[in-house]
Scaffold this motif. Sequence first.
Motif, short mmCIF file in Angstrom:
data_model
loop_
_atom_site.label_atom_id
_atom_site.label_comp_id
_atom_site.label_asym_id
_atom_site.label_seq_id
_atom_site.Cartn_x
_atom_site.Cartn_y
_atom_site.Cartn_z
N ILE A 184 0.82 -1.21 0.00
CA ILE A 184 0.00 0.00 0.00
C ILE A 184 0.86 1.26 0.00
O ILE A 184 0.39 2.36 -0.31
N ASN A 185 2.13 1.10 0.33
CA ASN A 185 3.04 2.25 0.34
C ASN A 185 3.52 2.62 -1.06
O ASN A 185 4.17 3.65 -1.24
N LEU A 186 3.21 1.78 -2.08
CA LEU A 186 3.59 2.10 -3.45
C LEU A 186 2.73 3.24 -3.99
O LEU A 186 1.60 3.45 -3.56
N ASP A 187 3.27 3.95 -4.95
CA ASP A 187 2.52 5.02 -5.61
C ASP A 187 1.43 4.42 -6.50
O ASP A 187 1.48 3.25 -6.89
N TYR A 188 0.46 5.25 -6.85
CA TYR A 188 -0.62 4.81 -7.73
C TYR A 188 -0.05 4.45 -9.10
O TYR A 188 0.83 5.13 -9.63
N GLY A 189 -0.56 3.31 -9.66
CA GLY A 189 -0.10 2.90 -10.98
C GLY A 189 0.43 1.48 -10.98
O GLY A 189 0.18 0.69 -10.08
N TRP A 190 1.18 1.17 -12.04
CA TRP A 190 1.74 -0.17 -12.24
C TRP A 190 3.19 -0.22 -11.76
O TRP A 190 3.96 0.71 -11.96
N MET B 162 -6.83 -0.11 5.20
CA MET B 162 -7.88 0.10 6.21
C MET B 162 -7.95 1.57 6.61
O MET B 162 -9.04 2.13 6.76
N ASN B 163 -6.79 2.19 6.79
CA ASN B 163 -6.69 3.63 7.08
C ASN B 163 -5.30 4.08 6.68
O ASN B 163 -4.55 3.32 6.05
N ASP B 164 -4.92 5.28 7.04
CA ASP B 164 -3.63 5.82 6.59
C ASP B 164 -2.44 5.02 7.11
O ASP B 164 -1.35 5.06 6.51
N ALA B 165 -2.61 4.28 8.20
CA ALA B 165 -1.48 3.56 8.80
C ALA B 165 -1.56 2.05 8.65
O ALA B 165 -0.53 1.37 8.69
N LEU B 166 -2.76 1.50 8.47
CA LEU B 166 -2.94 0.06 8.55
C LEU B 166 -3.47 -0.50 7.23
O LEU B 166 -4.39 0.04 6.64
N SER B 167 -2.87 -1.63 6.80
CA SER B 167 -3.32 -2.31 5.59
C SER B 167 -3.27 -3.82 5.83
O SER B 167 -2.52 -4.32 6.67
N PRO C 175 3.04 3.64 10.95
CA PRO C 175 2.56 4.78 11.74
C PRO C 175 3.18 6.12 11.33
O PRO C 175 2.64 7.17 11.64
N SER C 176 4.34 6.06 10.67
CA SER C 176 4.97 7.28 10.18
C SER C 176 5.81 6.90 8.97
O SER C 176 6.03 5.72 8.69
N GLU C 177 6.32 7.86 8.25
CA GLU C 177 7.11 7.58 7.05
C GLU C 177 8.47 6.96 7.40
O GLU C 177 9.17 6.47 6.52
#
Length: 539
Positions: free
Chosen positions: A56-62, A175-180, A338-340
């Motif tokens: 989920i930390n990947l950028d949008y796209g392929w 699920m949210n900004d921190a959890l997947s 939880p953070s970058e």
Amino acid sequence: MIRFVSIGILFLLIPAYLYADGLVTNGVHSAQYSRMLSRNASTEIDAVYYNPAGLINLDYGWHYGFGNTFFAGKRNIYSDFPLLISPDYQGDNQNFIAPNGYVAYRTDKWILSAGFGQVIAEGNTHYRNGIPSYEIGISKLKLNNQFEIDDYKASIEFASRLIYWGFQAGATFEMNDALSVFGGLRVVTGSDRYSGHVRNIEVKYAGKFYSGSMWMNTRLGELNDKINNVKPVIESLGTEMSEMGTSGLSLDVLIQGGIYSQEKADGLIDGLRANGIASANTGWTVQRVWNEYRGVITRADAVKREIQSNSSLLNNKTIDANRSATGLTPVLGVCLIPSEDVVLSLKYEYRTRLNLNVSSHSDDTGLFSEDENSRIDIPPLLAIGVGYKPFYWLWLSSSYNTYFDKEAGWGWNLREKMQKRLVNRNIDTNTYELALGIQFNMSSRFALSVGGLMTNPGVADTYQSDFSYSNPSITAALGFQWKITEYLALDAGFMNVFYKDAEVSFKDPDLTVNNGMYSEVLGKTTMGFGFGLSYSIFK
């Protein structure tokens, strides 16, 4: 506060030594792994395998990734089984084609991903002088004094190849900004192949080497001659005892009475002594002399039967057998970012059952039967990862894996089966893994990395076999990442594995020395090089 807690978790996972790879599970699934050895907290394209919830930390796209790892090493077996020609067995182990590939597509809160790689990868192992279990049967011919075999020689080779591929697909949900979370399925399919031969067997008898068939014919001919020479003596003595009542009289008495000549009595005694009865003398009765000559025939017949029953040991033997299977592995994952600067991950892989189907082109050893039902498992895996970036130029990653080996089935020990004994491969404790990887970001486009691993399998002696065995090890790695463009990156790494020799004790019921106990020392060396390209097409 998060930063200090993450540092504590990270270093609690780092022991004095670091290791990796389960008993059958291959842990090398990307070039990034080859240069760091710790990828459980990855958020790059190889997270498809190591941390699928972290995609989920990947950028949008392929996003795409492809790589290959080359392995080469040695297998060293030292056996102190006392009858072998040489105690040392050297094998070459290679796996030049171990590719992996990944694809992921992110849109909004979902990421769909797929990948492939070798989940079991022992590669190709070739012993040019065979393995102990191939030779022990022949060597036991020296145990029987009646065979009068002083030595032997033979052309012996053995090779094996064990590779199973995994094809995985799944979905990650934010699920949210921190959890997947992640759910997926891996299809595992492949085979293990065994090939080899025992040919041109020769045995040393009466100071000369004979082919197995020639020795058998020569020895059987000698025994038949002995029997044919003794039979007339037995018949003559039997007639004398029946007609003249000499059974209770000694040869000396018969000589004195003029019934036997000295020459005839000496001939009877010399014949017994020539057949190994050194205590024979003219004080013996005719009945005892007859009994001893009868025993010569009885023993010669017994030796003939034993030679004939062991004749298969002298025959050429070939093995070319393949076992294949397909199984399914459900995979679940969760990732907390939880953070970058902090990544916490967890992945669980369920047990994979592999029911083996045997196809045998030839098998003179009896190891494999197409009618036999057998199974091996890939054990369940719990993988935990912690990643932390204390500075912009430094990335720390620690991984912990537990393989629940005691829950898996490991099949028969092929070494014992070669000796006609059925012994299950057993596990004392589960295998666990710890790893630490450090990446130094030299610039925005170039990074250097190092890694350390340690493995500590919990196998019992009954698991170990000269067909396949497991050793504790420590591994070191180094490599680099070069971001050629914003979209394209090259990773490369080198690994060197330092194994601790494993010593295994065996008991052979046919040995008389040392109460039948002997040992073997099993050693390995392995080096590997991996490289890979990753490419992204951003929206």
